[in-house]
Design a protein around this motif. Structure first.
Motif, PDB file in Angstrom:
ATOM      1  N   SER A 261      15.213  73.383  71.195  1.00  0.00           N
ATOM      2  CA  SER A 261      16.112  73.025  72.296  1.00  0.00           C
ATOM      3  C   SER A 261      15.359  73.001  73.614  1.00  0.00           C
ATOM      4  CB  SER A 261      17.254  74.037  72.404  1.00  0.00           C
ATOM      5  OG  SER A 261      17.834  74.249  71.149  1.00  0.00           O
ATOM      6  N   ALA A 262      14.624  74.051  73.887  1.00  0.00           N
ATOM      7  CA  ALA A 262      13.885  74.110  75.143  1.00  0.00           C
ATOM      8  C   ALA A 262      12.895  72.964  75.230  1.00  0.00           C
ATOM      9  CB  ALA A 262      13.166  75.450  75.275  1.00  0.00           C
ATOM     10  N   LEU A 263      12.284  72.658  74.096  1.00  0.00           N
ATOM     11  CA  LEU A 263      11.336  71.544  74.065  1.00  0.00           C
ATOM     12  C   LEU A 263      12.051  70.242  74.411  1.00  0.00           C
ATOM     13  CD1 LEU A 263       8.685  70.120  73.445  1.00  0.00           C
ATOM     14  CD2 LEU A 263       9.223  70.265  71.019  1.00  0.00           C
ATOM     15  N   GLN A 264      13.235  70.086  73.816  1.00  0.00           N
ATOM     16  CA  GLN A 264      13.971  68.860  74.084  1.00  0.00           C
ATOM     17  C   GLN A 264      14.347  68.762  75.563  1.00  0.00           C
ATOM     18  OE1 GLN A 264      17.836  66.654  72.608  1.00  0.00           O
ATOM     19  NE2 GLN A 264      16.757  67.704  70.947  1.00  0.00           N
ATOM     20  N   PHE A 265      14.782  69.877  76.150  1.00  0.00           N
ATOM     21  CA  PHE A 265      15.118  69.848  77.580  1.00  0.00           C
ATOM     22  C   PHE A 265      13.900  69.385  78.389  1.00  0.00           C
ATOM     23  CE2 PHE A 265      17.883  73.856  76.743  1.00  0.00           C
ATOM     24  CZ  PHE A 265      18.741  73.092  75.965  1.00  0.00           C
ATOM     25  N   THR A 266      12.747  69.916  78.019  1.00  0.00           N
ATOM     26  CA  THR A 266      11.532  69.594  78.774  1.00  0.00           C
ATOM     27  C   THR A 266      11.205  68.109  78.651  1.00  0.00           C
ATOM     28  OG1 THR A 266      10.790  71.794  78.148  1.00  0.00           O
ATOM     29  CG2 THR A 266       9.173  70.379  79.199  1.00  0.00           C
TER      30      THR A 266
ATOM     31  N   TYR B 196       9.356  78.596  92.374  1.00  0.00           N
ATOM     32  CA  TYR B 196      10.656  78.289  91.781  1.00  0.00           C
ATOM     33  C   TYR B 196      10.821  79.120  90.503  1.00  0.00           C
ATOM     34  CZ  TYR B 196      14.593  75.823  89.740  1.00  0.00           C
ATOM     35  OH  TYR B 196      15.810  75.525  89.206  1.00  0.00           O
ATOM     36  N   VAL B 197      11.925  79.824  90.397  1.00  0.00           N
ATOM     37  CA  VAL B 197      12.191  80.614  89.203  1.00  0.00           C
ATOM     38  C   VAL B 197      13.659  80.463  88.809  1.00  0.00           C
ATOM     39  CG1 VAL B 197      12.213  82.916  88.158  1.00  0.00           C
ATOM     40  CG2 VAL B 197      10.459  82.359  89.833  1.00  0.00           C
ATOM     41  N   ALA B 198      13.881  80.121  87.559  1.00  0.00           N
ATOM     42  CA  ALA B 198      15.251  80.063  87.054  1.00  0.00           C
ATOM     43  C   ALA B 198      15.274  80.622  85.641  1.00  0.00           C
ATOM     44  CB  ALA B 198      15.746  78.622  87.044  1.00  0.00           C
ATOM     45  N   ARG B 199      16.450  81.118  85.232  1.00  0.00           N
ATOM     46  CA  ARG B 199      16.590  81.592  83.854  1.00  0.00           C
ATOM     47  C   ARG B 199      17.925  81.107  83.295  1.00  0.00           C
ATOM     48  NH1 ARG B 199      15.159  87.381  83.141  1.00  0.00           N
ATOM     49  NH2 ARG B 199      16.805  87.744  84.657  1.00  0.00           N
ATOM     50  N   TRP B 200      17.866  80.629  82.083  1.00  0.00           N
ATOM     51  CA  TRP B 200      19.069  80.205  81.391  1.00  0.00           C
ATOM     52  C   TRP B 200      18.954  80.619  79.925  1.00  0.00           C
ATOM     53  CZ3 TRP B 200      22.269  78.712  85.046  1.00  0.00           C
ATOM     54  CH2 TRP B 200      21.751  78.121  86.206  1.00  0.00           C
ATOM     55  N   SER B 201      20.070  80.528  79.216  1.00  0.00           N
ATOM     56  CA  SER B 201      19.906  80.618  77.763  1.00  0.00           C
ATOM     57  C   SER B 201      19.857  79.178  77.278  1.00  0.00           C
ATOM     58  CB  SER B 201      21.072  81.382  77.124  1.00  0.00           C
ATOM     59  OG  SER B 201      22.116  80.499  76.784  1.00  0.00           O
ATOM     60  N   VAL B 202      19.359  78.942  76.063  1.00  0.00           N
ATOM     61  CA  VAL B 202      19.255  77.557  75.602  1.00  0.00           C
ATOM     62  C   VAL B 202      20.652  76.933  75.470  1.00  0.00           C
ATOM     63  CG1 VAL B 202      17.033  77.756  74.454  1.00  0.00           C
ATOM     64  CG2 VAL B 202      19.110  78.302  73.188  1.00  0.00           C
ATOM     65  N   PHE B 203      21.654  77.781  75.560  1.00  0.00           N
ATOM     66  CA  PHE B 203      23.037  77.328  75.529  1.00  0.00           C
ATOM     67  C   PHE B 203      23.382  76.550  76.802  1.00  0.00           C
ATOM     68  CE2 PHE B 203      27.647  78.222  75.850  1.00  0.00           C
ATOM     69  CZ  PHE B 203      28.043  77.727  74.616  1.00  0.00           C
TER      70      PHE B 203
ATOM     71  N   GLY C 296      19.606  74.101  82.332  1.00  0.00           N
ATOM     72  CA  GLY C 296      18.221  74.272  81.908  1.00  0.00           C
ATOM     73  C   GLY C 296      17.411  73.022  82.200  1.00  0.00           C
ATOM     74  N   MET C 297      17.957  71.893  81.811  1.00  0.00           N
ATOM     75  CA  MET C 297      17.250  70.640  82.015  1.00  0.00           C
ATOM     76  C   MET C 297      17.054  70.358  83.505  1.00  0.00           C
ATOM     77  SD  MET C 297      18.068  67.286  79.778  1.00  0.00           S
ATOM     78  CE  MET C 297      19.610  67.939  79.376  1.00  0.00           C
ATOM     79  N   ASN C 298      18.088  70.599  84.272  1.00  0.00           N
ATOM     80  CA  ASN C 298      17.981  70.369  85.709  1.00  0.00           C
ATOM     81  C   ASN C 298      16.936  71.283  86.335  1.00  0.00           C
ATOM     82  OD1 ASN C 298      19.749  68.264  85.985  1.00  0.00           O
ATOM     83  ND2 ASN C 298      21.539  69.612  86.114  1.00  0.00           N
ATOM     84  N   SER C 299      16.904  72.511  85.867  1.00  0.00           N
ATOM     85  CA  SER C 299      15.904  73.428  86.404  1.00  0.00           C
ATOM     86  C   SER C 299      14.503  72.932  86.086  1.00  0.00           C
ATOM     87  CB  SER C 299      16.094  74.832  85.825  1.00  0.00           C
ATOM     88  OG  SER C 299      17.065  75.536  86.569  1.00  0.00           O
ATOM     89  N   ILE C 300      14.310  72.453  84.863  1.00  0.00           N
ATOM     90  CA  ILE C 300      12.970  71.958  84.502  1.00  0.00           C
ATOM     91  C   ILE C 300      12.612  70.763  85.389  1.00  0.00           C
ATOM     92  CG2 ILE C 300      11.561  70.936  82.681  1.00  0.00           C
ATOM     93  CD1 ILE C 300      13.241  72.492  80.655  1.00  0.00           C
ATOM     94  N   LYS C 301      13.600  69.909  85.620  1.00  0.00           N
ATOM     95  CA  LYS C 301      13.326  68.747  86.464  1.00  0.00           C
ATOM     96  C   LYS C 301      12.910  69.180  87.866  1.00  0.00           C
ATOM     97  CE  LYS C 301      16.326  65.222  86.185  1.00  0.00           C
ATOM     98  NZ  LYS C 301      17.621  64.572  85.802  1.00  0.00           N
TER      99      LYS C 301
END
Lengths: 396, 186, 284, 282, 382
Positions: free
Chosen positions: D32-37, D174-181, D186-191
């Motif tokens: 999931s995290a990979l997909q978000f990235t 920049y620091v953010a934390r989410w669950s893969v849920f 999560g995706m926005n944070s990566i962006k």
């Protein structure tokens, strides 16, 4: 409270927890139980394949025995914590594999320099680098000897089975305690994960040793001296009011740093070497099979010693006068015996799971009229009886 | 021709700088071979400080001084510690104000030039710190181990920017003294 | 004359005489730290037999090792806290103290510092922060102020200094305080608290190194450096109201945390107790 | 609402076909995290050839092997140190470090805080699954108190790290934390992270049912996700809560977003200054 | 190209400084390090020079990070170096193995000091010879060079870079504290006087797809550096020709490791170098490396003056080791002496090479002083 391992309460606990008998267990577990029987009550480690089961066994068993299991932030921290604990009087161990062993090299040198008893298990896996993490190998033979910087002696053992690992670990602790030195156990990924029958003995069958402690204030004042002439100074533990100073820098007999006087360094480092050289009887050990009349000698160690024995037995059946020499203490290498055997045989074969390491040790002790050949295999699969036999036939 | 030179004194006297300048003069400006080494013992933190230069017209094998041909002693401690390592007949410069207790018996086997070097330096340049450069000047002309020009160039290379002239003054005063010494006038 | 004052120094009893004089340069802040530590020990009436002092490599590692007369373990670069962890587990009733420098504890040893704080193991760390690697000749440290010159940042430091106390407070230590060598009384008090608190305690001491740091940053004299400390020290209460920009180049001093959190060795022994209880091994 | 491309489309565009299937267990959150990235990269239209993925050792660290980019799979804990060399040598490359909690915060904890301190230009995607999955489920420095692992058979007795908080106090941009849920956040944070200069970190609480969940009565991924929902508290809400109430909870959200100059920019200025000081340039 | 030091003429500089200048001339543009005596001066020189030549000099948080950073830099296309001493070298061992496995050209300098452990930080020793060869875990092969003069420190550094680039391998340069701090005359050549090698790059997409293959049959694959659109994957795990992890197939491991050995051992003739002195008619051979060789040369001169037919074999390359040359020598001399500043390391290799054909005797010296020529000569005459 410092546990030596031979207190009546501890014996009682061991008896209650571990009934003598035959068990079917992994080499790693057998090794861990050996440590427990030897009196090891402090383990600091970091997860790494294929050694993790040793940590897991210790994490499960040590608290039952009033012992400490610590998982540190890395392998460097693990060996450091062990040295600290050893100076408080505990018998200590860690287990790792190649990459972790590489990281521990600096502090292994520290333990040698400060004469700290500890047991360091390297469950060898196929390298270099991350390599084949789950596969066994014998590629750290020389790393165990030469991995840390500077002039140093080292004692390293290498068991050949799970059962052997149990007893050799006890021996490792006894050597470490007796000679106030780190001892490396060169185990491997194959034996580590092989399940075999292992006999857990009655506690009384196990003989264990504890380091020499200073008998008086005088002795305690020279934690790096040689009051008994055996090269091994008594160890004034922390917390006993001796005000001991311990440093990895070059130091005098009283422990105080002197990094500028050549003679001080010479005296210290030569004693460290002498301590090992002159106490051969404490650690030297090898196995021999059919060496009396052997014309072809197989020299092997660790996991490879087993197919080697198989091959020698088969060769004998075929009428080939083959013999087997297995150093169990691989460093210092049993050179004298090797020299004697080398004079008697026509050919020497050295099978090992690397591209040729112990063979270089053998080479130092045999003359050029003996045919010397390595049987080398890498890739994680142990040498087979057939592969070794073929080579024996080839020189027969 | 293999010549070994020893400089010794205490920290802050510029012992090491003197050795570097001499080595540089020989190696860079005279085309000779030179090795400079210094001790990194506890001496370097306040105690006796020692530096050596070996100069030769052929590649230098053993890089350390075994029996110095020339030596300079800037402190009592250095004198007492290293005097006995010099070769018989060695030319030795002694800071006479700072070495009150001398072994005249041993000195008989040597050629010794004892001068209040620090005082002379101060009188010459107003800076006692230039004592080391003054000594280099003396060594140059007294022993002829390197030429004046080479020594001047090496000095200019090595001293802090802006102090070249002061140091050259000290050096030339040293040349003068060394010349006198060579002629037996000191 | 100087000798007389020396022999009358009442805290000399805490020092290992055969190791003296110390190897510290004149004007080094290390002496102040050693003095403050000895004072704290004295005021708390601690028996040196109940102390184990551990250090790593570097000038500040030499402050107590070998000069302080207790069991002293002088270890490898950066690893003092990991060694101390083993000592503390083996000797839970002793006070285990680590005195070492910023390069040692926060650069190469940064990870051990973090994890010891996380575990909250009952070790007292006195971290002497002089912004520099003194012993090796004045190289950049992770604490070197932005813009300062060192031998490995000859054109000025472009890295940001690690805020050690702040980081360790957030990593979970029980007690964290920062002072400078110009705040000796506060420093002694903090060391006393640190030695008393149950859990990981850190006392960061901003200290002068006139020889390797000051000289290259226009402060040749120790006194100049102390004046610099005093001028730029901001008490934590005041600092909380200041912006990041205002705090640039300042030294925030005071107590960062002082709290009770479960302590590592206690928890470890509690766990052993429970396990023994569970398997019916108690009282064997 | 953004348009989400199909997973197949993303896979075909960014994954190395010859390396699939991945080694990840069923229910693992790394995918999931990979997909978000990858989606973040896709959305931003970043050039695939200008990104290098760096990793250490562990399950999460195998990711660079599966994605079709330049990738450096290094030694345990050291990914950010390797990344420092790549970034300073070729500042045009964007670096993504894909790391696990054991790798980043146990053995690699020091490199983490020092990379943050230097403000190394790198985006860290940190998979926090509370365990060492690859070696069989030992406890990690993130394992919450009382949770079990093979090396804490009686429950973890150590205090855990809060990696995001540590990153904030060490100085990350920049620091953010989410669950893969929390996939959108999560995706926005990566962006956001990928577009910033300096050190950026997005931590994901990620299920490891096999090595972690199984030993903690949460055998399946949904159970773990439900548990994450239970223990996570959004930052805004957490700010109003007392420390006691936050005991055992994990705060999620964006912790910091600031613009300190990154290491690359600082080094460029440094070179200019050096040349000026030495009289090489005006 | 402008250099931050004079080129085309001689200078009088320390060994550490010579290493730094050579590195710059060899094309090194990335240095990462951590302070340690006696190698800090290399770092300090690099810190001074690198920004001026548009290179990078960065101080990392420890030695582990330092070697990691230079490996990363190498994959981004830079020639990269770090320098340290024993304790730092011990810490670097894991990543040194990584560089071997990933075939990353880097240069690691170890200025040896007295050990084990912290030992004597400011004094020279040769206690890390075997560590340089065997220090990391697993079966591995690398190149180790050992200079004995400041000029050699300069020349061998350039050679170290060339060998590293040519064979895509880490090269260790073993100096010592004496050499590190000693000043000597060194000729710093003009760039056009030096032969400089840069790693093979893939000539086409096909080659780039096999970063660990052997398209040219010399065992050395072209290196598809990052950022060129090749999408290279690099791992320390056992990998196939494409770089894909293959950790359970023994053949893949066998193939990879054998090639890593082969690419160096097949080119022994080019890699191994040594110098001889009065060896042709020698009855007594002295074999040495590094700083001790200088005492040994003098010892030979002394012995010759006394009528003893002595000669010297001075090894420049310590690994791969030239066992054959030693064996040939052992066949024609009466005895071999090995003076070294340790308790016997090179000695072991020489004994293996001599293969029982000549008696080999160790002249060990520890404590921080180089053997004097007399100490060696006296042992020989007994």
């Amino acid at each position: 409270m410092i546990i030596r391992g031979d207190e009546p309460e501890q014996i009682g606990l061991l008896k209650k927890l571990y009934k003598p008998g035959n068990y079917f267990m992994q080499g790693n577990e057998a090794l861990a139980y050996g440590a427990i029987f030897a009196g090891c009550r402090f383990y600091a480690g970091y997860p790494i394949t294929p050694s993790s089961e040793i940590a897991e066994t210790m994490a499960r068993e040590l608290p039952k025995l009033q012992g400490y299991y610590l998982q540190m932030e890395d392998e460097i921290g693990s060996i450091a914590a062990m040295v600290g604990a050893s100076w408080t009087g505990l018998k200590v161990m860690t287990a790792t594999s190649g990459p972790g062993f590489s990281l521990m090299q600096e502090n292994l040198g520290y333990a040698i320099m400060t004469e700290t008893p500890l047991v360091l298990v390297d469950v060898q896996r196929s390298g270099p680098s991350t390599g084949q993490a789950t596969k066994g190998a014998q590629g750290d033979f020389f790393q165990a000897r030469w991995g840390t910087h500077g002039d140093h002696p080292i004692v390293a053992l290498s068991p050949i089975s799970g059962q052997d690992a149990f007893w050799e670990t006890i021996r490792a602790f006894n050597i470490a305690e007796k000679l106030r030195t780190p001892v490396v156990m060169l185990f491997d990924g194959v034996l580590a994960h092989t399940r075999e029958l292992v006999r857990i003995p009655d506690v009384e069958e196990v003989e264990i040793t504890y380091r020499k402690l200073p008998r008086n204030e005088e002795e305690a004042k020279l934690p790096f001296g040689d009051p008994h002439g055996d090269g091994v100074p008594p160890m004034p533990l922390f917390g006993h009011g001796y005000f001991t100073h311990v440093t990895g820098s070059t130091h005098k007999e009283n422990g105080l740093r002197d990094v500028y006087t050549p003679e001080v360094h010479d005296k210290l480092v030569r004693r460290l070497h002498r301590k090992i050289e002159q106490n051969k009887d404490v650690y030297e050990k090898y196995e021999e099979h059919f060496t009396d009349d052997a014309e072809i000698l197989v020299v092997s160690w660790g996991v490879t010693a087993r197919p080697a024995l198989g091959a020698v037995l088969k060769a004998r059946e075929e009428g080939i006068k083959a013999g087997l020499f297995v150093p169990k203490t691989v460093h210092p290498f049993p050179g004298e015996r090797m020299r004697e055997l080398g004079k008697r045989v026509r050919a020497i074969l050295v099978p090992e799971m690397n591209l040729g390491q112990m063979i270089l040790e053998v080479q130092r002790f045999v003359n050029d009229d003996v045919l010397l050949r390595g049987i080398n295999k890498i890739g994680g699969v142990p040498l087979t009886v057939e592969e070794i036999l073929r080579e024996i036939r080839g020189v027969a | 021709m293999r010549k070994e030179v020893l400089f010794s004194g205490f920290g802050g006297q510029g012992v090491i700088l003197a050795s570097v300048i001499l080595g540089r003069a020989a190696a860079v400006y005279e085309g000779l071979y030179a090795v400079q080494t210094q001790s990194y013992g506890p001496e370097s933190r306040g105690g006796a400080s020692k530096a050596e230069v070996v100069i030769s017209d052929e590649p230098i094998d053993y890089p350390k001084a075994l029996h110095p041909d020339y030596a300079a002693f800037f402190s009592q401690e250095a004198y007492s510690k290293y005097l006995y390592t010099v070769r018989e007949g060695a030319k030795v410069i002694v800071e006479s104000d700072l070495v009150p207790n001398r072994d005249f018996e041993f000195e008989k086997k040597l050629e010794v030039l004892a001068l209040p070097l620090t005082r002379i330096a101060e009188e010459t340049t107003g800076l006692s710190l230039t004592m080391n450069i003054l000594t280099l000047g003396i060594l140059t002309t007294w022993t002829g181990i390197v030429g004046r020009e080479a020594m001047e160039k090496a000095t200019v290379d090595a001293v802090p920017r802006g102090t070249e002239q002061i140091n050259l003054r000290a050096l030339r005063k040293g040349f003068e003294l060394g010349e006198k010494a060579r002629k037996g006038l000191l | 004359m100087a000798k007389e004052i020396y022999s009358k120094y009442p805290l000399i009893k805490y020092l290992r005489k055969e190791a003296l004089p110390t190897a510290l340069c004149p004007g080094c802040g290390g002496g102040t730290v050693l003095n403050a530590f000895a004072n704290a020990v004295d005021q708390l009436k601690l028996d040196p037999k109940d102390l184990v002092v551990v250090s790593g490599i570097g000038c500040s590692a030499w402050i107590a090792s070998p000069y302080f007369l207790a069991d002293t373990l002088h270890t490898t670069h950066g690893r003092a806290i990991a060694f101390a962890t083993g000592v503390k587990v083996g000797l839970p009733d002793k006070k285990v103290v680590v005195i070492s420098g910023d390069g040692d504890l926060a650069s190469i040893g940064g990870n051990h510092l973090l994890h010891a704080a996380r575990r909250n193991i009952d070790i007292t760390v006195i971290l002497v922060n002089n912004f520099i690697y003194g012993m090796t000749g004045g190289q950049l440290a992770p604490t070197t102020p932005f813009g300062a010159k060192t031998t490995t940042s000859p054109y000025r430091n472009i890295e940001h200094p690690l805020k050690i106390s702040e980081t360790i407070a957030s990593a979970g230590a029980s007690y964290v305080a920062r002072w400078t060598t110009a705040h000796v009384y506060q420093l002694i008090e903090s060391i006393k608290k640190a030695l008393t608190v149950k859990g990981f305690s850190l006392v960061e001491v901003i200290s002068q190194c006139p020889v390797q740091y000051g000289r290259r940053n226009r402060m040749k004299e120790p006194a100049e450096m102390l004046r610099w400390f005093l001028k730029n020290s901001v008490p934590i209460s005041k600092a909380r109201k200041m912006s990041e920009e205002e705090l640039e180049g300042k030294f925030v001093i005071g107590e960062f945390v002082n709290r009770e959190r479960p302590e590592f060795v206690t928890e470890l022994n509690k766990l052993i107790d429970e396990v023994q209880e569970h398997f019916g091994l108690k009282g064997e | 609402m953004m348009y989400l491309k199909s997973a197949y489309e993303i896979r075909d565009k960014y994954m190395r076909k010859d390396m699939l299937p991945t080694i990840f267990c069923p229910g693992c959150g790394i995918g999931s995290a990979l997909q978000f990235t990858l989606r973040a990269i896709d959305d931003l239209g970043l050039n695939q050839d200008e990104i290098v993925w760096v990793s250490g050792i562990g399950c999460s660290s195998r990711v660079p092997g599966f994605v079709n980019f330049d990738g450096l799979h290094t030694t345990h804990g050291r990914a950010l140190a390797f990344a420092t060399g790549i970034k300073l040598t070729n500042p045009d490359l964007r670096i993504i470090a894909f790391m696990g909690d054991g790798d980043a915060a146990a053995i690699g904890g020091n490199h983490l805080i020092h990379a943050i301190r230097r403000n190394l230009d790198v985006t860290v995607i940190l998979i926090n699954n509370f365990t060492y999955g690859m070696t069989g489920g030992q406890v990690a420095p993130t394992t919450l108190k009382g949770l079990r692992g093979t090396t804490a058979p009686y429950g973890q007795f150590e205090n855990p790290f809060d990696i995001a908080q540590l990153a904030v106090s060490a100085g990350a941009n920049y620091v953010a934390r989410w669950s893969v849920f929390n996939y959108l956040q999560g995706m926005n944070s990566i962006k956001k992270a990928l577009q910033k200069e300096g050190f950026t970190l997005v931590e994901f609480l990620s299920p490891c049912p096999v090595s972690f969940g199984r030993r903690n009565r949460m055998k399946t991924s949904p159970e773990l996700l439900r548990w994450y929902q239970k223990i996570t508290v959004p930052l805004a809400k957490a700010k109003k809560m007392k420390p006691e109430e936050l005991e055992g909870k994990i705060v999620i959200g964006e912790f910091v977003d600031r613009d300190r100059p990154g290491l690359v920019r600082e080094y460029e200025a440094y070179k200019k200054r050096a040349k000026k000081m030495m009289g090489w340039e005006e | 190209m402008r250099y931050p030091f004079p080129v085309g003429k001689s200078d009088f500089i320390q060994g550490d400084e010579a290493v730094a200048r050579a590195a710059i001339l060899a094309g090194c543009r990335f240095y990462a390090g951590y302070p340690i005596t006696p190698a800090s001066e290399i770092f300090e020189a690099m810190a001074l020079y690198m920004p001026l030549v548009d290179g990078v000099s960065i101080q990392m948080e420890d030695e582990i990070a330092s070697i990691a950073a230079i490996i990363g830099a190498s994959w981004a296309g830079a020639k990269a170096m770090t320098a340290t001493s024993g304790p730092g070298f011990s810490l670097m061992q894991e990543n040194l193995g990584y560089a071997i496995m990933t075939e990353t050209p880097i240069v690691v300098v170890n200025m040896m000091r007295g050990g084990p452990s912290t030992g004597q930080p400011t004094f020279p020793a040769q206690g890390d010879i075997m560590q340089a060869i065997w220090g990391t875990h697993g079966d591995h092969m690398l190149i180790v060079l050992s200079p004995s003069t400041v000029q050699e420190a300069f020349d061998f550094t350039i050679r170290a870079f060339n060998l590293a680039e040519k064979y895509r391998t880490p090269v260790v340069l073993l100096g010592d504290a004496e050499l590190a701090h000693m000043r000597e005359r060194v000729y710093i050549p003009n760039p056009d006087e030096i032969e400089i090698t840069y790693r093979k790059l893939p000539r086409n997409e096909e080659e780039a797809k096999l970063p660990f293959g052997d398209p040219h049959g010399d065992g050395v694959p072209p290196m598809p550096i990052f950022g060129k659109g090749y999408r290279t994957y690099v791992t320390g795990l056992t990998h196939d020709e494409h770089g894909r992890p293959r950790t359970v197939e023994p053949e893949v491991h066998q193939r990879l490791i054998s090639r890593i050995f082969r690419k160096i051992l097949d080119h022994r003739d080019e890699i191994i170098s040594y110098e001889t002195f009065e060896l042709d008619d020698a009855e007594i051979a002295i074999i040495s490396t590094g700083i001790v060789s200088r005492s040994a040369i003098r010892a030979v001169k002394i012995l010759r003056e006394r009528g003893v037919k002595a000669g010297l074999l001075k090894l420049h390359t310590i690994w791969p080791f030239d066992f054959e040359v030693i064996e040939e020598l052992a066949e024609r001399v009466r005895k071999i002496y090995v003076p070294e500043m340790n308790m016997g390391q090179l000695y072991h290799l020489v004994r293996e090479g001599a293969n029982g054909k000549a008696d080999v005797e160790l002249i060990a010296k520890i404590g921080g002083e180089v053997h004097t020529p007399m100490e060696i000569a006296e042992r020989v005459v007994g």
